[in-house]
Write an enzyme that holds these catalytic residues in place. Structure first.
Site, PDB file in Angstrom:
ATOM      1  N   MET A 153       0.829  -1.213   0.000  1.00  0.00           N
ATOM      2  CA  MET A 153       0.000   0.000   0.000  1.00  0.00           C
ATOM      3  C   MET A 153       0.860   1.259   0.000  1.00  0.00           C
ATOM      4  O   MET A 153       0.350   2.352   0.251  1.00  0.00           O
ATOM      5  CB  MET A 153      -0.917   0.012   1.224  1.00  0.00           C
ATOM      6  CG  MET A 153      -1.937  -1.113   1.177  1.00  0.00           C
ATOM      7  SD  MET A 153      -3.395  -0.728   2.145  1.00  0.00           S
ATOM      8  CE  MET A 153      -2.701  -0.605   3.767  1.00  0.00           C
TER       9      MET A 153
ATOM     10  N   GLN B 213      -3.541 -11.924   8.254  1.00  0.00           N
ATOM     11  CA  GLN B 213      -3.750 -11.632   6.832  1.00  0.00           C
ATOM     12  C   GLN B 213      -3.127 -12.733   5.961  1.00  0.00           C
ATOM     13  O   GLN B 213      -3.731 -13.198   4.996  1.00  0.00           O
ATOM     14  CB  GLN B 213      -3.132 -10.277   6.496  1.00  0.00           C
ATOM     15  CG  GLN B 213      -3.012  -9.991   5.010  1.00  0.00           C
ATOM     16  CD  GLN B 213      -2.486  -8.595   4.749  1.00  0.00           C
ATOM     17  OE1 GLN B 213      -3.201  -7.624   4.865  1.00  0.00           O
ATOM     18  NE2 GLN B 213      -1.220  -8.489   4.381  1.00  0.00           N
TER      19      GLN B 213
ATOM     20  N   HIS C 186       9.135  -3.973   3.517  1.00  0.00           N
ATOM     21  CA  HIS C 186       8.709  -4.133   2.117  1.00  0.00           C
ATOM     22  C   HIS C 186       9.913  -4.478   1.231  1.00  0.00           C
ATOM     23  O   HIS C 186       9.817  -5.306   0.329  1.00  0.00           O
ATOM     24  CB  HIS C 186       8.068  -2.847   1.594  1.00  0.00           C
ATOM     25  CG  HIS C 186       6.814  -2.434   2.296  1.00  0.00           C
ATOM     26  ND1 HIS C 186       6.771  -1.360   3.140  1.00  0.00           N
ATOM     27  CD2 HIS C 186       5.558  -2.947   2.273  1.00  0.00           C
ATOM     28  CE1 HIS C 186       5.533  -1.211   3.603  1.00  0.00           C
ATOM     29  NE2 HIS C 186       4.779  -2.167   3.098  1.00  0.00           N
TER      30      HIS C 186
ATOM     31  N   HIS D 197       9.104   0.648   3.493  1.00  0.00           N
ATOM     32  CA  HIS D 197      10.189   0.619   4.478  1.00  0.00           C
ATOM     33  C   HIS D 197      10.997  -0.662   4.296  1.00  0.00           C
ATOM     34  O   HIS D 197      10.757  -1.426   3.349  1.00  0.00           O
ATOM     35  CB  HIS D 197       9.629   0.739   5.890  1.00  0.00           C
ATOM     36  CG  HIS D 197       8.508  -0.223   6.188  1.00  0.00           C
ATOM     37  ND1 HIS D 197       8.694  -1.585   6.221  1.00  0.00           N
ATOM     38  CD2 HIS D 197       7.185  -0.026   6.407  1.00  0.00           C
ATOM     39  CE1 HIS D 197       7.551  -2.181   6.478  1.00  0.00           C
ATOM     40  NE2 HIS D 197       6.614  -1.262   6.585  1.00  0.00           N
TER      41      HIS D 197
HETATM   42  P1  AMP Z   1       1.265  -3.073   3.518  1.00  0.00           P
HETATM   43  O1  AMP Z   1       1.871  -2.074   2.572  1.00  0.00           O
HETATM   44  O2  AMP Z   1       1.237  -2.614   4.939  1.00  0.00           O
HETATM   45  O3  AMP Z   1      -0.047  -3.617   3.032  1.00  0.00           O
HETATM   46  O4  AMP Z   1       2.263  -4.298   3.534  1.00  0.00           O
HETATM   47  C1  AMP Z   1       2.619  -4.958   2.356  1.00  0.00           C
HETATM   48  C2  AMP Z   1       3.316  -6.240   2.711  1.00  0.00           C
HETATM   49  O5  AMP Z   1       4.494  -5.956   3.476  1.00  0.00           O
HETATM   50  C3  AMP Z   1       2.444  -7.156   3.588  1.00  0.00           C
HETATM   51  O6  AMP Z   1       2.563  -8.480   3.111  1.00  0.00           O
HETATM   52  C4  AMP Z   1       3.044  -6.989   4.948  1.00  0.00           C
HETATM   53  O7  AMP Z   1       2.871  -8.104   5.789  1.00  0.00           O
HETATM   54  C5  AMP Z   1       4.510  -6.789   4.618  1.00  0.00           C
HETATM   55  N1  AMP Z   1       5.216  -6.129   5.725  1.00  0.00           N
HETATM   56  C6  AMP Z   1       4.862  -4.994   6.371  1.00  0.00           C
HETATM   57  N2  AMP Z   1       5.739  -4.728   7.373  1.00  0.00           N
HETATM   58  C7  AMP Z   1       6.669  -5.715   7.350  1.00  0.00           C
HETATM   59  C8  AMP Z   1       7.832  -6.009   8.138  1.00  0.00           C
HETATM   60  N3  AMP Z   1       8.230  -5.225   9.136  1.00  0.00           N
HETATM   61  N4  AMP Z   1       8.556  -7.117   7.827  1.00  0.00           N
HETATM   62  C9  AMP Z   1       8.161  -7.933   6.804  1.00  0.00           C
HETATM   63  N5  AMP Z   1       7.082  -7.695   6.024  1.00  0.00           N
HETATM   64  C10 AMP Z   1       6.336  -6.619   6.293  1.00  0.00           C
END
Ligand code: AMP
Length: 295
Positions: free
Chosen positions: A30, A154, A37, A34
């Site tokens: 989304m 999720q 990602h 960081h």
């Molecule tokens: P989001 O942009 O928050 O929807 O996250 C995108 C993907 O990045 C999702 O599969 C999250 O689980 C993963 N993600 C977010 N934070 C972390 C983290 N600290 N370590 C590993 N994967 C992450």
């Protein structure tokens, strides 16, 4: 790296890549990118010939407009991060590309899994996730798709959906990436005030301590941790010991036990999980299914 806004175009590109025998990995995000990602992207780059990252801030998975509007994402920075991590394509659609006028189809994983924990506190969340991922998986027919263990519930819901709807994507879990204090990277952490960081670090220390204590009774131990976490300033929503992947209550002796937690520090929601006996959920999956390449 190509930035593509049209779903038809990215679909064609992925098909072309696959038709000449290249494997394609997909990382849905989304934005507000960081190190967590980046790790997903790098994992995909290591495993596949081609990596596609999608960046789409999906309103359907937010319960409040304020949370959606405050989400910290910047297009230029995010595109640069993805490029540096080695991706080949970024799919960066406008809202209308994903939700055309009259859009009215929902996809729901109808099980107790989506009603508890995250589902209880964020009512629209899982329906929003499965709705957008159904679209994204149709648009980007990759061989593998990468999801962080950070969002453990999720991950399990997505696996359920992929199995039920027969998507061809293999779901690859990626261990949580943490900063030097052990705090899991999260887009929303950018909104933490300076004074809140200390609380977040203390919460993580207390949470991590669960792995080190002698595990006798669940109730008294979790109650103690709950109190400690609240004392350092988190407004705790849940702290529970569950068995992966069913998310049913369990004991510390269970090999698949994972402690899960979520709450608020200031205006920011924090969520984390810790497998009790192993380093990562990937390891739990490996124990279950030793022949799978990734699990
Ligand atoms: P989001 O942009 O928050 O929807 O996250 C995108 C993907 O990045 C999702 O599969 C999250 O689980 C993963 N993600 C977010 N934070 C972390 C983290 N600290 N370590 C590993 N994967 C992450």
């Amino acid at each position: 790296m190509d930035v593509v806004e049209s779903s038809r175009t990215i679909y064609k590109r992925v098909q072309e890549e696959r038709s000449v025998g290249r494997s394609v990995g997909f990382v849905p995000t989304m934005g507000g990118l960081h190190r967590g990602h980046e790790e997903l992207v790098q994992q995909s780059v290591d495993d596949n010939n081609v990596t596609v990252v999608s960046i789409f801030l999906n309103p359907a998975q937010f319960d409040s407009d304020a949370d959606y509007e405050a989400y910290p994402a910047s297009r230029d920075e995010d595109v640069q991060t993805v490029e540096q991590a080695g991706a080949d394509y970024v799919f960066y659609p406008e809202y209308e590309e994903m939700y055309t006028e009259g859009d009215s189809t929902t996809v729901r994983v109808k099980s107790s899994l989506t009603e508890r924990f995250e589902g209880e506190y964020k009512e629209q969340f899982f329906d929003g996730v499965t709705r957008i991922l159904t679209k994204l998986f149709n648009i980007i027919p990759s061989s593998k798709a990468y999801f962080g263990e950070k969002d453990l519930q999720q991950l399990v819901v997505v696996k359920r959906m992929v199995e039920d709807l027969k998507f061809p994507h293999e779901i690859v879990p990626v261990p949580t990436v943490r900063d030097q204090y052990g705090v899991a990277y999260s887009s929303r952490n950018r909104r933490l005030k300076d004074r809140d960081w200390e609380t977040v670090r203390s919460v993580y220390d207390i949470f991590q301590g669960i792995k080190d204590t002698e595990h006798t009774t669940i109730t008294s131990e979790l109650d103690q941790v709950r109190n400690q976490i609240e004392q350092v300033g988190m407004d705790l929503e849940y702290l529970a010991l569950i068995s992966y992947p069913d998310f049913t209550p369990t004991t510390f002796q269970d090999e698949d036990a994972v402690c899960i937690m979520a709450g608020r520090v200031g205006e920011v929601r924090i969520k984390d999980n810790l497998p009790i006996h192993v380093e990562s959920v990937r390891q739990l999956e490996k124990n279950r299914n030793p022949v799978s390449e990734h699990a």
